[in-house]
Design an enzyme around this catalytic site. Structure first.
Site, PDB file in Angstrom:
ATOM      1  N   CYS A  18     -20.779  25.250  17.859  1.00  0.00           N
ATOM      2  CA  CYS A  18     -21.725  25.322  16.732  1.00  0.00           C
ATOM      3  C   CYS A  18     -21.855  23.995  15.998  1.00  0.00           C
ATOM      4  CB  CYS A  18     -21.316  26.422  15.762  1.00  0.00           C
ATOM      5  SG  CYS A  18     -19.814  26.042  14.852  1.00  0.00           S
ATOM      6  N   GLU A  78      20.849  35.779  48.542  1.00  0.00           N
ATOM      7  CA  GLU A  78      20.065  36.566  47.585  1.00  0.00           C
ATOM      8  C   GLU A  78      19.043  35.668  46.928  1.00  0.00           C
ATOM      9  OE1 GLU A  78      22.738  38.190  44.672  1.00  0.00           O
ATOM     10  OE2 GLU A  78      23.937  39.166  46.219  1.00  0.00           O
ATOM     11  N   SER A 113      28.909  29.964  35.609  1.00  0.00           N
ATOM     12  CA  SER A 113      27.602  29.603  36.171  1.00  0.00           C
ATOM     13  C   SER A 113      27.796  29.207  37.636  1.00  0.00           C
ATOM     14  CB  SER A 113      26.978  28.480  35.363  1.00  0.00           C
ATOM     15  OG  SER A 113      27.857  27.400  35.334  1.00  0.00           O
ATOM     16  N   CYS A 173     -17.131  21.249  16.542  1.00  0.00           N
ATOM     17  CA  CYS A 173     -17.020  22.434  17.394  1.00  0.00           C
ATOM     18  C   CYS A 173     -17.999  22.313  18.565  1.00  0.00           C
ATOM     19  CB  CYS A 173     -17.329  23.688  16.587  1.00  0.00           C
ATOM     20  SG  CYS A 173     -17.410  25.167  17.604  1.00  0.00           S
ATOM     21  N   CYS A 191     -12.262  25.605  14.411  1.00  0.00           N
ATOM     22  CA  CYS A 191     -13.621  25.552  13.894  1.00  0.00           C
ATOM     23  C   CYS A 191     -13.645  26.470  12.673  1.00  0.00           C
ATOM     24  CB  CYS A 191     -14.614  26.049  14.945  1.00  0.00           C
ATOM     25  SG  CYS A 191     -16.226  26.385  14.210  1.00  0.00           S
ATOM     26  N   ASP A 249      14.877  34.404  37.813  1.00  0.00           N
ATOM     27  CA  ASP A 249      14.883  33.502  36.665  1.00  0.00           C
ATOM     28  C   ASP A 249      14.628  34.271  35.375  1.00  0.00           C
ATOM     29  OD1 ASP A 249      15.064  31.159  35.328  1.00  0.00           O
ATOM     30  OD2 ASP A 249      13.065  30.437  35.834  1.00  0.00           O
ATOM     31  N   GLU A 269       4.154  66.634  30.586  1.00  0.00           N
ATOM     32  CA  GLU A 269       5.327  67.517  30.516  1.00  0.00           C
ATOM     33  C   GLU A 269       6.561  66.716  30.118  1.00  0.00           C
ATOM     34  OE1 GLU A 269       5.317  70.867  33.856  1.00  0.00           O
ATOM     35  OE2 GLU A 269       4.461  68.974  34.523  1.00  0.00           O
ATOM     36  N   LYS A 305      17.432  34.011  43.693  1.00  0.00           N
ATOM     37  CA  LYS A 305      17.892  33.665  42.350  1.00  0.00           C
ATOM     38  C   LYS A 305      16.757  34.000  41.387  1.00  0.00           C
ATOM     39  CE  LYS A 305      20.344  30.043  39.906  1.00  0.00           C
ATOM     40  NZ  LYS A 305      19.628  30.036  38.650  1.00  0.00           N
ATOM     41  N   LYS A 339      26.370  33.478  48.779  1.00  0.00           N
ATOM     42  CA  LYS A 339      27.703  33.936  48.374  1.00  0.00           C
ATOM     43  C   LYS A 339      28.525  34.296  49.612  1.00  0.00           C
ATOM     44  CE  LYS A 339      25.588  36.144  44.364  1.00  0.00           C
ATOM     45  NZ  LYS A 339      25.235  37.383  43.672  1.00  0.00           N
ATOM     46  N   CYS A 388     -20.186  30.944  14.054  1.00  0.00           N
ATOM     47  CA  CYS A 388     -19.884  30.249  15.312  1.00  0.00           C
ATOM     48  C   CYS A 388     -19.923  31.288  16.454  1.00  0.00           C
ATOM     49  CB  CYS A 388     -18.506  29.598  15.207  1.00  0.00           C
ATOM     50  SG  CYS A 388     -17.990  28.817  16.731  1.00  0.00           S
ATOM     51  N   TYR A 400      23.250  42.288  40.557  1.00  0.00           N
ATOM     52  CA  TYR A 400      23.786  41.549  41.700  1.00  0.00           C
ATOM     53  C   TYR A 400      25.307  41.440  41.719  1.00  0.00           C
ATOM     54  CZ  TYR A 400      23.201  37.892  38.135  1.00  0.00           C
ATOM     55  OH  TYR A 400      23.207  37.186  36.981  1.00  0.00           O
ATOM     56  N   LYS A 426      18.051  25.496  44.708  1.00  0.00           N
ATOM     57  CA  LYS A 426      16.859  25.661  43.856  1.00  0.00           C
ATOM     58  C   LYS A 426      15.634  25.096  44.560  1.00  0.00           C
ATOM     59  CE  LYS A 426      18.499  25.512  39.258  1.00  0.00           C
ATOM     60  NZ  LYS A 426      17.853  25.649  37.989  1.00  0.00           N
TER      61      LYS A 426
END
Ligand code: IVH
Length: 686
Positions: free
Chosen positions: A409, A111, A80, A406, A424, A115, A33, A113, A287, A430, A224, A311
Site C-alpha cells: 500500500c 538405530e 552423552s 509497504c 506496515c 533429534d 464413545e 538418532k 551400539k 492495507c 531406546y 551425524k
C-alpha cells in the site's frame, strides 16, 4: 458398583483403548464413545480425587499447572555419546572395539538418532511414576505431568510383562513434524515469530507450565533404552523386542549388523529415508549389542565406549538468488522471502526460503544474482545460510535493499523498539492486512465459513463489498450474483476463473448464516487480537463468560487467566482501547454472533439473585464448591473474592472460616445458611 470400582473399570478400559489406538492403530470404539467414558471418569475423579489412579487416562489431557519444576537426581547418570561426521572415524572406532574385545565376536545395533530431548521415565510396580529431562546428566527437571500427555507412553504396563519392581526407560521426546508445522502456522497467524526447528519446539513444549497446552501439542517419544537392577536381558536387541511388546513406542528402524561395512550401508540406506520418519533426525547411533561386552568396554568420563553417534552433515546446496519478495502478513509484519532457482533438498524441491528480517539480510550480506547456500533448519524449513563465494554471480547482481515503504500500500514502514520486524502501520486499508484478517476470521478453527475459500474473499474486497469481517453479515444474494475474477495460483501460475453463480452465492450465504452459531471462544479467536491464539481464546472465554466482562477486564484480572502472560494481557488491553475495534465487535454482536460463553448461555436458570453479590465459606450438603458457584451465577448472582462492604451475602457452611465470619460481623454483612440460600432461589408464592 462403588466409585472406586467404576474408576478402576473406566481407567483400565480407556488405557486399553488408548494403547490399541496409539500402538497398534486399532480403533476399538468411536471417538464420541471414548470422550463420553473419559468425561464420566473426569467427573468421578473430580468428586473423589482421593480415588483417582496414578495411571489415570485423564492425565493424558493435562490440566495441571506446575509453577516450577522440581530438580531431581537421576538414578543412573544420563551420559552423552561421542560423535563423528566421518566414516573413517567409525572404522577407527570399530578397530578399538575389536582390540578391547580381543578375539570375541560382536554385533552392533544401528538405530536412528532422533533429534528431540532425552527423557527418563521411571516405573514402579508397572506404573509410570516419574518423567525427567536430561538436565546436566546428573539432575534433571521433573516434568511428569507433561510426560504423561504422551499418548504412546503406557501409564501402566501389564503385570505379566513387567520385569522388576522398579525399572527405568529412556527415549527421545519429540514434537512430530506435522505438529511443528501446525504450531508454526498458528503462531504466524497470531503474530508470534515462528519456532526455529522441531527440536527447540519440543524442548520448549516439554517445559511448559500448563499441561493442558502441552497435551494439545501431541508430543511423542521413541524409546531406546531399558535399565533395571535385574539381569533380564543379555542383549540390547532383546530389550528392544520386549519393550515393544510391553507397549512402548520403539521405532522399527533399528537393525542388527555384524560388521562396520554393514553399519555404513545402514547409514547410506537411511540418509534419505530418514526424512520419511515423523520426527527430525540428525544421525545414526551404533551400539554394541551384548551387555556383557558393554561392561567390558566401559565408559570414558562423558560417554560409553560401546556406542557412538554418526551425524549426517546438514544437506547444503548452493543456488541462484533470483530476487527477494516481501510478504505482508495479517498483523502488518513484513517478511522478506528469497526467490531461488529450484533445487532438491532433503527430498523436496525448494524454490523459496524465508530470510526472517532486515538484520538477517544484512548479516548474510546478500546480493540478488549471488549464489547462496540453502539448508533445512531442523530438516524442515529451508534457510539461506550464506553466500557461495566460489560461484560467480550473475550479470544482474544488485544489493538487497529492504523497502522503506509497504510493498502493497506504500505506507512508510515502522519498526518497534526491540523487535526485529518492520511493520506496515496502515492496518485499516492495507490490502494484505485486510485480506489476512478476514481469512483468519473465516478459517475452520474460527468462524468456519469454508464456502468463502479459494479466492472468493479477494473478489469481495476488490469490489469494495467488504472492508472487514463484520461486512460479511450484510451481504445479500443480489449483490453477490454475477461477481467474477481470474485467479492466478501463486505456486503453479495456473489461471482459474472464479465466478459467483446461483449455487455459489447460496452456499456463501448459508455458510455465513451458520457461522452465527459458532461458540464465543471461536468468535474471540476469530476477531484476531494479536497473540490470542485458539487455546488462549478458549481459556479467556471460559474465564470471562462474555465479551463485556473481557472488555472491562483489568491487567491484573487478565493475568489470573491460565495461559495469559503480560504480553497477551497488554495486547487485549490495547485492542479494546481502540474505538474502531470496539465498534467492530459491536457490529459483530449486532449481527447475531455468540458473545457469551456457551456454558453460561445454557445454564441460565432464573434471575432471583440478580445484582446480588455472594461469597461462601466451608462445605455444603447439597453442593460442591463448583456446583454452588454455578447455581449462584445461573440465577443472576455474582461471586466476589473477599468479605467487604460490597458483599451482600456470606453463605456459611460446615467448618466456615472464623476470620471471614468475624469480618462479616464487623462490616454488617448478612450471613445465610445453605437452606436460606436455597430459599432465595424459589421466591415465596404470593
Ligand atoms: S542412546 C549413553 N539412542 O542422543 C547415551 N540416544 O548424544 C545413550 N538420542 O542424549 C543414548 N536418538 O538424547 C541413544 N537411538 C538413540 C538416540 C539417542 C537420539 C539422543 C539422546 C542422547 C543423545 C546423545
Amino acid at each position: 458398583m462403588n466409585p472406586q470400582e467404576r474408576i478402576d473399570e473406566l481407567s483400565d478400559q480407556l488405557n486399553h483403548y488408548n494403547q490399541k489406538y496409539y500402538q497398534d492403530a486399532v480403533s476399538l470404539i468411536s471417538d464420541q464413545e471414548f470422550d463420553f467414558l473419559l468425561k464420566e471418569l473426569e467427573e468421578l475423579e473430580k468428586k473423589y480425587p482421593e480415588l483417582a489412579r496414578e495411571d489415570s487416562p485423564t492425565h493424558r489431557v493435562g490440566g495441571t499447572i506446575t509453577k516450577s519444576f522440581e530438580t531431581v537426581a537421576h538414578r543412573y547418570p544420563m551420559l552423552s555419546l561421542s560423535n563423528t561426521y566421518s566414516e573413517q572415524e567409525l572404522i577407527d572406532w570399530d578397530e578399538r572395539i575389536r582390540k578391547i574385545l580381543d578375539k570375541d565376536s560382536y554385533e552392533y545395533i544401528c538405530e536412528i538418532k532422533f533429534d528431540g530431548i532425552s527423557l527418563s521415565m521411571v516405573y514402579e510396580n508397572g506404573v509410570l511414576k516419574r518423567g525427567v529431562t536430561r538436565g546436566d546428566g546428573q539432575r534433571g527437571d521433573d516434568i511428569t505431568t507433561n510426560v504423561k500427555t504422551i499418548r504412546s507412553l503406557p501409564l501402566r504396563v501389564r503385570s505379566e510383562l513387567q520385569t522388576s519392581a522398579v525399572f527405568e526407560i529412556r527415549g527421545e521426546g519429540f514434537l512430530p513434524n506435522k505438529e511443528f508445522q501446525r504450531i508454526n502456522a498458528e503462531r504466524e497467524d497470531i503474530g508470534e515469530p515462528a519456532l526455529a526447528n522441531p527440536r527447540n519446539a519440543a524442548s520448549g513444549t516439554f517445559k511448559m507450565q500448563d499441561s493442558s497446552v502441552v497435551a494439545s501439542r501431541n508430543l511423542d517419544c521413541f524409546i531406546y533404552q531399558f535399565i533395571s537392577e535385574d539381569d533380564r536381558f543379555q542383549t540390547h536387541e532383546e530389550s528392544l523386542i520386549d519393550l515393544k511388546s510391553m507397549g512402548f513406542n520403539v521405532s522399527q528402524s533399528w537393525k542388527k549388523v555384524n560388521t562396520i561395512q554393514e553399519v555404513i550401508e545402514y547409514i547410506n540406506e537411511w540418509s534419505d529415508k530418514r526424512h520419511t520418519l515423523p520426527c527430525a533426525t540428525d544421525g545414526i547411533v551404533i551400539k554394541v549389542n551384548s551387555y556383557r561386552q558393554r561392561e567390558e568396554l566401559g565408559f570414558t568420563a562423558k560417554s560409553p565406549r560401546w556406542a557412538i553417534a554418526y551425524k549426517y552433515k546438514a544437506e547444503s546446496k548452493s543456488t541462484l538468488l533470483k530476487g527477494v519478495t516481501y510478504q505482508v502478513g495479517r498483523t502488518g509484519a513484513v517478511t522478506p522471502v528469497a526467490e531461488l532457482e529450484a533445487i532438491e533438498l532433503s527430498m523436496t524441491t525448494v524454490r523459496r526460503a524465508t530470510l526472517h528480517n532486515a538484520d538477517e539480510i544484512k548479516r548474510l550480506g546478500l546480493c540478488i544474482g549471488d549464489y547462496v547456500f540453502v539448508e533445512k533448519a531442523g530438516e524442515i524449513i529451508p534457510k539461506v545460510t550464506g553466500v557461495d563465494a566460489s560461484r560467480p554471480s550473475a550479470l544482474f547482481r544488485e544489493e538487497v535493499q529492504f523497502p522503506t515503504a509497504c510493498p502493497s500500500c506504500g505506507t512508510g514502514l515502522v519498526r518497534t523498539e526491540g523487535e526485529a520486524a518492520y511493520y506496515c502501520p496502515n492496518e485499516k486499508t492495507c490490502p494484505p492486512q485486510v485480506k489476512g484478517r478476514i481469512e483468519h476470521f473465516i478459517q475452520r478453527k474460527a468462524m468456519n465459513i469454508d464456502s468463502l475459500g479459494e479466492g472468493k474473499i479477494e473478489i469481495l474486497i476488490e469490489n469494495r463489498m467488504i472492508d472487514d469481517a463484520s461486512d460479511l453479515y450484510r451481504l445479500n444474494y443480489d449483490s453477490l450474483l454475477g461477481l467474477e475474477k481470474v485467479h492466478v495460483d501463486e505456486e503453479t501460475g495456473k489461471e482459474r476463473k472464479v465466478s459467483f453463480k446461483e449455487k455459489t452465492v447460496q452456499n456463501i450465504l448459508d455458510g455465513i448464516e451458520k457461522s452465527k452459531s459458532q461458540p464465543f471462544s471461536k468468535v474471540l479467536f476469530a476477531i484476531g487480537i494479536r497473540f490470542v491464539g485458539e487455546t488462549t481464546a478458549q481459556k479467556l472465554a471460559a474465564y470471562f463468560k462474555d465479551i463485556n466482562q473481557l472488555k472491562l477486564a483489568t491487567y491484573d484480572a487478565l493475568m489470573t487467566v491460565p495461559d495469559v502472560g503480560g504480553k497477551v494481557a497488554q495486547s487485549i488491553l490495547d485492542y479494546f482501547s481502540e474505538e474502531a475495534n470496539v465498534q467492530f465487535v459491536e457490529r459483530l454482536e449486532a449481527a447475531g454472533l455468540q458473545m457469551v460463553s456457551e456454558s453460561v448461555a445454557l445454564e441460565v436458570e432464573g434471575n432471583a439473585l440478580d445484582g446480588k453479590t455472594f461469597l461462601y465459606s466451608g462445605t455444603f450438603e447439597n453442593y460442591s464448591r463448583e456446583a454452588l458457584e454455578q447455581k449462584i451465577e445461573a440465577n443472576g448472582g455474582k461471586l466476589v473474592s473477599g468479605v467487604s462492604k460490597k458483599l451482600d451475602f456470606l453463605i456459611v457452611g460446615v467448618n466456615a472460616g472464623p476470620s471471614k465470619i468475624s469480618k462479616a460481623e464487623t462490616l454488617g454483612v448478612k450471613m445465610i445458611s445453605e437452606s436460606d440460600f436455597e430459599g432465595m432461589l424459589t421466591p415465596p408464592v404470593s
